[in-house]
Design a protein around this motif. Sequence first.
Motif, mmCIF file in Angstrom:
data_model
loop_
_atom_site.group_PDB
_atom_site.id
_atom_site.type_symbol
_atom_site.label_atom_id
_atom_site.label_comp_id
_atom_site.label_asym_id
_atom_site.label_seq_id
_atom_site.Cartn_x
_atom_site.Cartn_y
_atom_site.Cartn_z
ATOM 1 N N GLU A 160 1.076 -0.905 -0.429
ATOM 2 C CA GLU A 160 -0.459 -0.035 -0.184
ATOM 3 C C GLU A 160 0.815 1.396 -0.102
ATOM 4 O O GLU A 160 0.604 1.807 -0.762
ATOM 5 N N LYS A 161 1.854 1.083 0.767
ATOM 6 C CA LYS A 161 3.088 2.056 1.549
ATOM 7 C C LYS A 161 3.995 2.692 0.477
ATOM 8 O O LYS A 161 3.784 4.032 -0.751
ATOM 9 N N GLU A 162 3.824 1.349 -0.736
ATOM 10 C CA GLU A 162 5.211 2.034 -1.941
ATOM 11 C C GLU A 162 4.205 2.157 -3.502
ATOM 12 O O GLU A 162 4.404 1.756 -4.564
ATOM 13 N N ASN A 163 2.704 1.826 -3.212
ATOM 14 C CA ASN A 163 1.888 1.518 -4.704
ATOM 15 C C ASN A 163 2.673 1.034 -5.425
ATOM 16 O O ASN A 163 2.344 0.669 -6.956
ATOM 17 N N ILE A 164 2.674 -0.215 -4.982
ATOM 18 C CA ILE A 164 2.983 -1.588 -5.559
ATOM 19 C C ILE A 164 2.006 -2.500 -6.508
ATOM 20 O O ILE A 164 0.996 -2.750 -6.134
#
Length: 86
Positions: A65-69
Amino acid sequence: MEKLESIVKVSGKGQIVIPKEVRDALGIKSGGKLAVIVRDDEIILRKIERLDLLEMSSRISSVVEKENIDVDKLVMEAVEWARKQR
């Protein structure tokens, strides 16, 4: 509390030796498992007693979620890479 225990050298195969004093202090035995965590420019090794799937899933979800992977894309790239290794 952080404490510099020693400096280790990375081998040509990417291996390091964890100093005996550190292994003894943490109770790390041959065949023991360590989690490898990357945070910014740090590599963190954390001793794990057993694989806690719930905790691992939570951490992976947080990074995704944080890195938008794009997980689907990542899996497809891994499959393609594995096929090329044959």
